[in-house]
Design an enzyme around this catalytic site. Structure first.
Site, PDB file in Angstrom:
ATOM      1  N   TYR A 148       0.944  -1.276  -0.049  1.00  0.00           N
ATOM      2  CA  TYR A 148       0.075   0.076   0.175  1.00  0.00           C
ATOM      3  C   TYR A 148       0.806   1.173  -0.128  1.00  0.00           C
ATOM      4  O   TYR A 148       0.769   2.003  -0.979  1.00  0.00           O
ATOM      5  CB  TYR A 148      -0.885  -0.003   1.243  1.00  0.00           C
ATOM      6  CG  TYR A 148      -2.158   1.055   1.242  1.00  0.00           C
ATOM      7  CD1 TYR A 148      -2.883   1.297   0.063  1.00  0.00           C
ATOM      8  CD2 TYR A 148      -1.856   1.858   2.368  1.00  0.00           C
ATOM      9  CE1 TYR A 148      -4.057   2.254   0.384  1.00  0.00           C
ATOM     10  CE2 TYR A 148      -3.058   2.887   2.475  1.00  0.00           C
ATOM     11  CZ  TYR A 148      -3.907   3.150   1.219  1.00  0.00           C
ATOM     12  OH  TYR A 148      -5.059   4.127   1.368  1.00  0.00           O
ATOM     13  N   GLY A 210      -2.551  -0.189  23.022  1.00  0.00           N
ATOM     14  CA  GLY A 210      -3.788   0.817  22.431  1.00  0.00           C
ATOM     15  C   GLY A 210      -2.918   2.398  22.558  1.00  0.00           C
ATOM     16  O   GLY A 210      -3.824   3.313  22.635  1.00  0.00           O
ATOM     17  N   THR A 213      -1.416   6.360  18.229  1.00  0.00           N
ATOM     18  CA  THR A 213      -2.368   7.340  18.073  1.00  0.00           C
ATOM     19  C   THR A 213      -2.917   7.325  16.525  1.00  0.00           C
ATOM     20  O   THR A 213      -2.025   7.022  15.663  1.00  0.00           O
ATOM     21  CB  THR A 213      -1.664   8.595  18.531  1.00  0.00           C
ATOM     22  OG1 THR A 213      -0.721   9.152  17.557  1.00  0.00           O
ATOM     23  CG2 THR A 213      -1.074   8.500  19.930  1.00  0.00           C
TER      24      THR A 213
END
Ligand code: UDP
Length: 315
Positions: A148, A210, A213
């Site tokens: 990508y 997690g 950002t």
């Protein structure tokens, strides 16, 4: 009647279909091309009712002849979710390379303004924060996301070559994380995954701790930015995205709160080469177009959750 004709590739996808709707509502004629590998005709239900809209199923690795004039070519065809491009790396590379070549050549023949939908992925795992357009990026050329990242970087280079050699009127838009209705429930990205899991009272799958950002732009804000750039003569590259940065854990907690999901959070391994931080510097588009996102994450998520909640039984 406005006879200005816009060709949108990837028009059956998430961003492409919203773009078709908006262009039609502004009076343009729209020709939409899509190979439907990740796009869906469901997304075009609104557009299909308009007599200024034409859909053609087409794989842009191959040449396509379009009758009549074209004023704009918007190349939005691509697999954009990490889960999709990991599954279809060669098609992803082709969307950035062969399909970009085909569409640039078409724009050249028609003397149309060409807009390339590029991505914040060209910055890779950025060492400069927030990301300004001048930053060249930090990309692993052989990693799992390279299909990508590198094909979009190639697409940008090809677009600039057509601009320089053929004097084509081009623009490159680097799109940061965008969300909203019509994302595929199973497309693997954080927003649809979390909403789908929360609506089914399943645990939200946060990768790593997690702490990475992202900044999330609501689809309507993005489309407004794209139209302003389309109507201008700016070459770019131009960042479009929401400059408010959130950790993924905070996003998960916000989705849980808004859905009243009961499954909590589960932590899963961080995917390879997952960028640690990403946030657009939008100084340039603010200055040139007086554009900035208007929709707060909480507000946009509510609208998205409402749309998803009608479809939560889908696989
Ligand atoms: N992510 C996550 N759980 C998920 C899907 C994604 O924690 O179920 C994380 C992912 O690792 C990345 C971030 O959310 O750090 C954004 O991922 P997404 O696939 O939405 O977009 P990306 O910015 O990576 O293209």
């Amino acid at each position: 009647m406005n006879k200005t004709t816009v060709l949108v590739t990837g028009g059956a996808g998430f961003i492409g279909s919203h773009l078709c709707d908006r262009l039609l509502s502004e009076g343009f004629r729209v020709i939409c091309l899509d190979n439907l590998i990740t796009g869906s005709l469901h997304n075009l239900r609104r557009s299909s009712g308009c007599n200024r809209f034409i859909f053609k199923k087409h794989n842009l690795e191959k040449y396509i002849a379009i009758k009549g004039k074209l004023d704009f070519v918007l190349h939005f065809a691509s697999l954009a979710s990490p889960a999709d491009y990991l599954k279809f790396p060669i098609q992803t590379l082709n969307a950035g390379s062969l399909a970009t070549y085909t569409t640039l050549d078409l724009a050249k023949k028609k003397r149309a303004r060409y807009i390339l939908a590029s991505t914040s992925e060209v910055y890779g795992d950025p060492l400069v924060h927030p990301q300004r357009e001048e930053y060249w990026g930090n990309v692993n050329p052989v990693g799992v996301r390279s299909c990508y990242d590198e094909s979009k970087r190639f697409a940008e280079a090809l677009t600039m070559a057509y601009h320089r050699v053929h004097k084509l009127n081009t623009s490159i838009i680097r799109i940061f994380n965008t969300y909203g209705p019509r994302m595929r429930i199973n497309d693997g990205r954080a927003v649809p995954n979390f909403i789908h899991q929360a609506l089914n009272n399943r645990p939200l799958s946060v990768y790593g701790r997690g702490r990475q950002t992202r900044s999330f732009c609501y689809i309507d804000d993005l489309i407004e930015g794209i139209l302003r750039i389309m109507r201008s003569d700016k070459i770019g590259p131009l960042n479009l995205g929401n400059p408010k940065e959130f950790t993924i854990l905070r996003l998960a907690k916000l989705v849980l709160k808004l859905t009243a999901g009961k499954g909590g959070i589960t932590f899963k391994p961080l995917p390879q080469d997952d960028p640690r931080q990403r946030c657009p510097d939008i100084t340039l588009v603010k200055k040139l177009f007086n554009w900035q996102p208007a929709i707060e994450l909480g507000e946009g998520l509510k609208m998205t959750i409402e749309w998803f909640s009608k479809r939560k039984r889908f696989p």
